[in-house]
Design a protein around this motif. Sequence first.
Motif, PDB file in Angstrom:
ATOM      1  N   TYR A 189      -3.007   0.500  -1.834  1.00  9.41           N
ATOM      2  CA  TYR A 189      -2.071   1.590  -1.541  1.00  9.41           C
ATOM      3  C   TYR A 189      -1.674   2.422  -2.762  1.00  9.41           C
ATOM      4  N   GLY A 190      -2.093   2.013  -3.960  1.00  9.77           N
ATOM      5  CA  GLY A 190      -1.646   2.683  -5.172  1.00  9.77           C
ATOM      6  C   GLY A 190      -0.362   2.043  -5.678  1.00  9.77           C
ATOM      7  N   GLU A 191      -0.097   2.192  -6.975  1.00 10.59           N
ATOM      8  CA  GLU A 191       1.039   1.483  -7.573  1.00 10.59           C
ATOM      9  C   GLU A 191       2.373   1.964  -7.031  1.00 10.59           C
ATOM     10  N   GLU A 192       2.530   3.272  -6.816  1.00 14.28           N
ATOM     11  CA  GLU A 192       3.818   3.781  -6.345  1.00 14.28           C
ATOM     12  C   GLU A 192       4.187   3.192  -4.985  1.00 14.28           C
ATOM     13  N   THR A 193       3.227   3.173  -4.059  1.00  7.01           N
ATOM     14  CA  THR A 193       3.499   2.619  -2.730  1.00  7.01           C
ATOM     15  C   THR A 193       3.653   1.102  -2.786  1.00  7.01           C
ATOM     16  N   ALA A 194       2.851   0.450  -3.633  1.00  9.09           N
ATOM     17  CA  ALA A 194       2.977  -1.008  -3.777  1.00  9.09           C
ATOM     18  C   ALA A 194       4.385  -1.371  -4.236  1.00  9.09           C
ATOM     19  N   ARG A 195       4.929  -0.604  -5.161  1.00 10.52           N
ATOM     20  CA  ARG A 195       6.292  -0.860  -5.628  1.00 10.52           C
ATOM     21  C   ARG A 195       7.312  -0.590  -4.521  1.00 10.52           C
ATOM     22  N   ALA A 196       7.077   0.468  -3.750  1.00  6.93           N
ATOM     23  CA  ALA A 196       8.000   0.773  -2.651  1.00  6.93           C
ATOM     24  C   ALA A 196       7.992  -0.340  -1.609  1.00  6.93           C
ATOM     25  N   ILE A 197       6.817  -0.919  -1.342  1.00  6.72           N
ATOM     26  CA  ILE A 197       6.716  -2.049  -0.413  1.00  6.72           C
ATOM     27  C   ILE A 197       7.526  -3.232  -0.945  1.00  6.72           C
ATOM     28  N   ALA A 198       7.304  -3.570  -2.230  1.00  9.17           N
ATOM     29  CA  ALA A 198       7.996  -4.714  -2.824  1.00  9.17           C
ATOM     30  C   ALA A 198       9.508  -4.508  -2.828  1.00  9.17           C
TER      31      ALA A 198
ATOM     32  N   VAL B 248       6.931 -10.446  -6.414  1.00  8.88           N
ATOM     33  CA  VAL B 248       5.672 -10.607  -5.684  1.00  8.88           C
ATOM     34  C   VAL B 248       4.689 -11.310  -6.617  1.00  8.88           C
ATOM     35  N   PRO B 249       4.043 -12.384  -6.184  1.00  6.38           N
ATOM     36  CA  PRO B 249       3.059 -13.046  -7.049  1.00  6.38           C
ATOM     37  C   PRO B 249       1.958 -12.075  -7.473  1.00  6.38           C
ATOM     38  N   ASP B 250       1.412 -12.292  -8.657  1.00  9.67           N
ATOM     39  CA  ASP B 250       0.407 -11.372  -9.197  1.00  9.67           C
ATOM     40  C   ASP B 250      -0.773 -11.174  -8.250  1.00  9.67           C
ATOM     41  N   TRP B 251      -1.231 -12.264  -7.605  1.00  8.75           N
ATOM     42  CA  TRP B 251      -2.412 -12.149  -6.751  1.00  8.75           C
ATOM     43  C   TRP B 251      -2.168 -11.185  -5.591  1.00  8.75           C
ATOM     44  N   LEU B 252      -0.927 -11.116  -5.122  1.00  7.64           N
ATOM     45  CA  LEU B 252      -0.609 -10.271  -3.985  1.00  7.64           C
ATOM     46  C   LEU B 252      -0.265  -8.846  -4.423  1.00  7.64           C
ATOM     47  N   PHE B 253       0.486  -8.711  -5.502  1.00 10.70           N
ATOM     48  CA  PHE B 253       0.875  -7.386  -5.971  1.00 10.70           C
ATOM     49  C   PHE B 253      -0.350  -6.574  -6.380  1.00 10.70           C
ATOM     50  N   SER B 254      -1.303  -7.215  -7.024  1.00  7.60           N
ATOM     51  CA  SER B 254      -2.521  -6.496  -7.428  1.00  7.60           C
ATOM     52  C   SER B 254      -3.312  -6.025  -6.211  1.00  7.60           C
ATOM     53  N   ARG B 255      -3.287  -6.788  -5.140  1.00 11.47           N
ATOM     54  CA  ARG B 255      -3.961  -6.373  -3.896  1.00 11.47           C
ATOM     55  C   ARG B 255      -3.308  -5.098  -3.346  1.00 11.47           C
TER      56      ARG B 255
ATOM     57  N   SER C 229      -0.305  -7.926   8.933  1.00  3.70           N
ATOM     58  CA  SER C 229      -0.688  -8.150   7.538  1.00  3.70           C
ATOM     59  C   SER C 229      -0.831  -6.813   6.831  1.00  3.70           C
ATOM     60  N   LEU C 230      -0.587  -6.817   5.531  1.00  6.71           N
ATOM     61  CA  LEU C 230      -0.832  -5.645   4.695  1.00  6.71           C
ATOM     62  C   LEU C 230      -2.201  -5.682   4.045  1.00  6.71           C
ATOM     63  N   GLU C 231      -2.959  -6.766   4.275  1.00  9.03           N
ATOM     64  CA  GLU C 231      -4.225  -6.956   3.575  1.00  9.03           C
ATOM     65  C   GLU C 231      -5.378  -6.271   4.317  1.00  9.03           C
ATOM     66  N   ARG C 232      -6.201  -5.540   3.566  1.00 13.57           N
ATOM     67  CA  ARG C 232      -7.284  -4.770   4.190  1.00 13.57           C
ATOM     68  C   ARG C 232      -8.289  -5.658   4.918  1.00 13.57           C
ATOM     69  N   GLU C 233      -8.549  -6.864   4.371  1.00 14.11           N
ATOM     70  CA  GLU C 233      -9.528  -7.748   5.027  1.00 14.11           C
ATOM     71  C   GLU C 233      -9.081  -8.137   6.433  1.00 14.11           C
ATOM     72  N   GLU C 234      -7.774  -8.142   6.651  1.00 14.73           N
ATOM     73  CA  GLU C 234      -7.247  -8.530   7.950  1.00 14.73           C
ATOM     74  C   GLU C 234      -7.001  -7.320   8.849  1.00 14.73           C
ATOM     75  N   GLY C 235      -7.230  -6.119   8.336  1.00 16.67           N
ATOM     76  CA  GLY C 235      -6.965  -4.903   9.092  1.00 16.67           C
ATOM     77  C   GLY C 235      -8.158  -3.987   9.156  1.00 16.67           C
TER      78      GLY C 235
ATOM     79  N   THR D 212       1.796   0.845   9.530  1.00 21.16           N
ATOM     80  CA  THR D 212       3.187   0.935   9.109  1.00 21.16           C
ATOM     81  C   THR D 212       3.375   0.091   7.852  1.00 21.16           C
ATOM     82  N   LEU D 213       4.337   0.489   7.045  1.00 23.42           N
ATOM     83  CA  LEU D 213       4.638  -0.201   5.798  1.00 23.42           C
ATOM     84  C   LEU D 213       6.119  -0.553   5.750  1.00 23.42           C
ATOM     85  N   PRO D 214       6.484  -1.617   5.052  1.00 27.31           N
ATOM     86  CA  PRO D 214       7.901  -1.992   4.955  1.00 27.31           C
ATOM     87  C   PRO D 214       8.792  -0.875   4.394  1.00 27.31           C
TER      88      PRO D 214
END
Length: 426
Positions: free
Chosen positions: A158-167, A146-153, A359-365, A404-406
Amino acid sequence: MGLSAGFEARAAALQVLSDVLRRRKPLDAALESTHALDPRDAGFARAIASETLRRLGQLEDLIRHFVPKPPARNRAGPVPEILLAGACELVFLDVPPHAAVDGANCLAKADQKAVHFKPLINAVLRRISREGKDVIAAQDAAALNVPDWLFSRWIDAYGEETARAIAEAHHGVPPLDLVAKGPVTVEGAAPLFGSVWRLKDPMRVDTLPGFAEGDWWVQDAAATLPAHLLGDVKGVRVIDLCAAPGGKTAELAAAGALVTAVEREPARMDQLRANLERLHLSAECVVDDAREWRPQEPAPFVLLDAPCTATGTIRRHPELPWIKSASDVTMQSQLAGELLDAAAEMTAPGGTLVFATCSLEREEGSEQIEAFLARNPDFSRAPLTDADVFGHSEFVDAAGDLRTLPCHLKDQGGMDGFYAARLKRA
């Protein structure tokens, strides 16, 4: 697979990767170039291109491990893509080393720029064939792919644990979900929830039982939920905005709604009409910009599946992280806000408006809804219950919206990331 057949498939995959990575072309559109190949070659080309994009960060890191300064694209032609695809074959597709290395050498030999780098390609891929899997095993795959700009978002949201689970959920080939009017007779299909049946292994849908008869259509399980949030729509007018390709229109029509489907792009509306015809369903189809079009009178139900960066669908579209940027989030958020205000005008007093985005992005949700409610005091949230999501309480966030999340339904193959809010007009 003979050399000529293998060469054609690899050359097609190389073209697809160049179209995506250099020209930011969507993968589905780039893969249309493989349709002229025989089915086996087309399948091999799709596998190479899709898996290379799914594991792009890992593959780039792997190649840098052996070539700290890879050849520049402007003077090396397709060398970067040849290395990526060859490495993918070796470490992720388990192609025999002699076939993968020889195939890459043939691609280099056929290109005026790449031919000068043939010794490099040969040497690097031979080392990868011997040492590559050990390097891969030591990588942080979730962060690399995941590119840095997206992973940091995602970490912020969602927190790092969930972000990793999504990726990590993006690493697998997604299953095939069918939405059916009744029982599905496709071998291997199992009921998931609602009208969704899941096939673990993706396959050509037009060859499956019930396709020609219009018994079902393809739609990710998560994408079926926003229309379901409207409740009982039988015999009632529903306006479906940004309706193509038509999965939600089909859901509503199958539930007995009187659907008005609005879509700006004529070609996409043609696709929607064709899908409805195959399914023996009907809807009023309007080709227009939803920001400008208005119905003769407001409707009791309005569904807006807004255009977005679609970062919730990366498992099906692995190119998205590499062809999108943070500026796309800003641009799509502005468009969604305009569409949401237009949808509000189409909603009758006492009516229900469902806003959805993949989208997973808060600005779009969630941030979109907070801003909308602040400027539209006659609308309020109608929080979801577990019954609205077939008992899956993990699909409902703290505000009562769908999220929902991946990584949800992990043991069953995951699902797309979707956000939806149900709003009531006073």
